[in-house]
Design a protein around this motif. Structure first.
Motif: not given
Ligand code: BGC
Length: 755
Positions: A123-133
């Motif tokens: 999830a931290l990697a997903t957070a690093a996208t800064f992309s809600p989409e």
């Protein structure tokens, strides 16, 4: 310390035969189009059902089973997983089957033999996208797979803020900032629930460390709490509308989270108007009447608690009038509201498991991994890999076989299996966790991406061989790993197993080198000045090898931004090492010496004081005047971006409009960030808005960043509520929390908002 959970492995081995039968390949199980009900309509329907139920039927819905240990059920009834709640057929109330699902449909220690699922990056990697989409897309994918596997309540949506970089579960959460965490967790939840399935948000609240997680007492001042961890939950709940909230193991300001009137009744249900149900974490219940009256609606996985608190004892408490019948009705109505509101109630579950579209879903995992990889450093243009390199050496990290994943209840047994799987010999995670790699080899992916280049691999254990091979190559890529897990914290921030020394020596032997970091969160990098290029790959999920290769070769332009500060030294963060490690060791010794007193041991508690209050993460660094190794929001690209023509609007809201231009030669994504603080206050700047935008070379887009008002405000416990003080505010359009490309000042009106 995870007493209850430690039964999982033994219980799993004895569990019923696997139930998941592979069906012929088959399209993604798409839920029937059930219009999700508004919260008010759902509550009305729920109340009508409650009115028809007996007390026994009601009580039966208020406590759930932990399938690996549940008794009195047939194998056909239970799916080995985290939770099960019986149906009430005469009223059409469905069976609930719960699975962990932070990063994919979990299958810890392969309790369902052969059942794989798509594993997203951490999830931290997903957070690093800064992309809600992208966060939403990941949730949608997980929800679809879960439905195909016959689950209808997912234990996803972990939104605990990272207060300590050594927290063993940082990889399951969305970082240190309440706005970013809340938004992305909310989108993930909404994505899951778009499958007519319930998602939780968890662990409510301040479950910020794993050391003594079942006994630690998190201490924080209310205003600071509302402005940090609680705000992350509040935003996630508003955006995601989760059907359920999972309360945490730990105490908060003296009371267990799952019997904490302030958290459950006052904040969640009264102030935020939450209509769904509160379920306990597995083994997190400590009482019957107190918990029920404080706002806990359902006991989960009761075999992991010391008693069936919400079974017969709850009925007895009702009969003794310690818990009002109206409260029982509310508990059931909340449960049904969550199921009805999400569409789970009215969506039939397939009779047998179906095979999801794994090929398509792998693309979702790869996209998130590629967008979340952060290029931390790139001196002398080492990356993307030069076409002139003819011999590349890969070192360590099992890069010939796969990529690392984090341990715990979120563990996905991914498509392709686990090429490396190492049981733990001891420790609180040993019973339900194995060190697991996903079958996505960076070596294979790089060989495929770079035909004609000789790419070799050494595991790094033979130092002389490794250094000689590094010298003989044109370039060395070292894969550094830090495995972290639920139930225990990283003891410190150093890379384990002497990897720091190895990296420094390889850098000496082959200065043309890249470090690829597969870590749960931040680690110290004492060799940072000697390594020209550093790629933060997190736990990159089941297509991590391909994602890493694409970033290294430039097929993908890196665009991730740090959702968490990387400290320069162990002493920079508020707490250098996990709090309570010493206390726990002495408690464990006492319990070992006198097993009869094990219950004292379980109930022993120790405080963890969050003196930094709301100044978590990058705010702490600004407040204490420290420069981290890499700041929150940092991330490089193979192109460059510029900001110009900014205008700021103040008054009764705050927004900034700015031109963002790609001034380089490659397409890429930038994440302009808006930070704000009141002039003259000693509060550090806070992230109030951000937007990820894709730009072609030479392209300019005009972007408006609108500040979240609660980020500008302070929480006033007297009012009570949010208060924006009138006055001048400093506003920065920034590349990261330190590099404020443009600063402006504007005037804001006074405003007050409800809690
Ligand atoms: C974890 C939760 C998880 C639950 C069920 C607990 O140990 O803290 O995150 O959902 O187990 O597996």
């Amino acid at each position: 310390m995870t007493m209850g959970r430690s039964w999982l492995l033994a219980a799993t081995i004895a569990a019923a035969p696997a139930l998941v039968v592979a069906q012929p390949a088959h399209a993604q199980a798409s839920p029937a189009a059930v219009p999700t009900a508004s919260a008010a309509d759902a509550r009305q329907r729920a109340e009508a059902l409650v009115a028809q139920m007996t007390l026994d039927e009601k009580i039966a819905l208020l406590h759930g089973l932990f399938p690996p240990m549940a008794e009195g059920k047939t194998a056909a009834e239970l799916i080995p997983s985290a939770g099960h709640i019986d149906s009430v057929p005469r009223l059409g109330i469905p069976i609930v089957r719960e699975s962990d699902a932070s990063l994919g449909v979990a299958n810890q220690v392969e309790q369902r033999k052969g059942d794989v699922a798509t594993a997203l990056p951490s999830a931290l990697a997903t957070a690093a996208t800064f992309s809600p989409e992208l966060a939403r897309a990941g949730g949608m994918m997980i929800g679809a797979e879960a439905r195909a596997k016959r689950f209808n309540v997912l234990l996803a949506g972990g939104v605990n803020l990272t207060r300590d970089p050594w927290n063993g579960r940082n990889f399951e959460y969305f970082g240190e900032d309440p706005l970013l965490s809340g938004m992305l967790a909310g989108e993930h939840i909404a994505g899951v629930q778009s499958n007519n399935i319930v998602s939780t948000v968890k662990h409510f609240a301040l479950n910020a460390q794993e050391t003594g997680r079942m006994v630690a007492d998190a201490q924080i001042d209310e205003a600071a709490f509302r402005m940090s961890d609680l705000l992350a939950f509040q935003i996630a709940i508003e955006r995601g509308q989760p059907g359920s909230v999972m309360c945490a193991y730990n105490k908060v300001n003296g009371d267990w989270s799952c019997e904490n009137d302030f958290l459950l009744n006052q904040v969640l249900k009264r102030d935020w108007g939450y209509r769904g149900w509160v379920m306990s974490d597995w083994g997190g219940v400590h009482s019957t009447a107190k918990a029920a009256n404080a706002g806990l609606d359902q006991q989960s996985g009761q075999e992991l608690d010391r008693a069936e608190y919400f079974g017969a004892p709850l009925k007895a408490a009702v009969e003794r009038e310690e818990v009002p019948v109206a409260r029982i009705d509310d508990m059931v109505a909340r449960y049904l509201t969550g199921l009805i509101g999400s569409g789970a109630f009215d969506t039939s579950v397939p009779a047998s498991a179906q095979v999801p579209d794994y090929a398509r879903n792998a693309g979702v995992a790869q996209q998130a991994a590629e967008a979340g990889i952060v290029l931390l450093k790139n001196e002398g243009g080492v990356l993307p890999l030069a076409r002139t390199a003819k011999r590349i050496l890969l070192i360590g990290g099992a890069a010939d076989r796969g990529v690392l994943s984090g341990g715990g209840s979120s563990q996905v047994r991914s498509v392709g299996g686990a090429p490396v799987e190492i049981p733990l010999a001891y420790g609180p995670a040993a019973s339900f966790v194995r060190i697991t790699y996903h079958a996505s080899s960076p070596l294979a992916a790089l060989r495929e991406a770079l035909p004609g280049v000789q790419i070799d691999y050494v595991d790094g254990r033979n130092l002389n061989e490794t250094l000689a091979a590094a010298r003989a190559a044109d370039l060395a890529i070292i894969f550094a790993t830090q495995w972290t897990t639920e139930a225990q914290d990283a003891p410190d921030l150093r890379l384990p197993d002497h990897q720091d020394a190895l990296i420094a020596m390889v850098a000496e032997a082959q200065p043309n080198m890249v470090a690829v970091m597969e870590t749960g969160g931040p680690v110290l990098m004492p060799w940072v000045d000697r390594v020209p290029a550093i790629v933060q790959a997190w736990y990159p999920g089941q297509r991590g090898g391909e994602a890493i290769a694409n970033v290294l070769t430039g097929r993908v332009n890196p665009s991730g931004r740090l959702p968490i500060t990387f400290p320069a030294t162990a002493s920079q963060p508020p707490r250098p090492t996990p709090v309570g490690l010493d206390t726990l060791s002495s408690l464990e010794a006492q319990a070992a010496a006198n097993p009869a007193n094990v219950s004292d041991y379980q109930l022993s508690s120790f405080p963890v004081t969050y003196g930094e209050g709301a100044d978590v993460g990058y705010r702490w660094y600004e407040k204490s005047g420290q420069r981290p190794l890499f700041p929150f929001g940092h991330g490089l690209s193979y192109t460059s971006f510029a900001y110009s023509d900014a205008t700021v609007m103040g008054g009764d809201g705050l927004s900034v409009t700015v031109d963002v231009s790609n001034t380089g030669t490659r397409p890429g994504a930038d994440v302009p960030q808006l930070y704000v603080t009141r002039e003259g206050s000693d509060a550090p700047m806070r992230l109030a808005a951000f937007q990820r935008i894709e730009l072609s070379p030479g392209e300019t887009k005009r972007v408006t960043l609108t500040a979240e008002p609660r980020i500008i405000a302070d929480y006033d416990v007297q009012q009570p509520g949010w208060h924006i003080r009138p006055g001048r505010y400093r506003v920065a359009i920034a590349r990261n929390a330190e590099d404020r490309a443009m600063e402006m000042v504007t005037q804001l009106d006074e405003a007050r908002m409800k809690p």
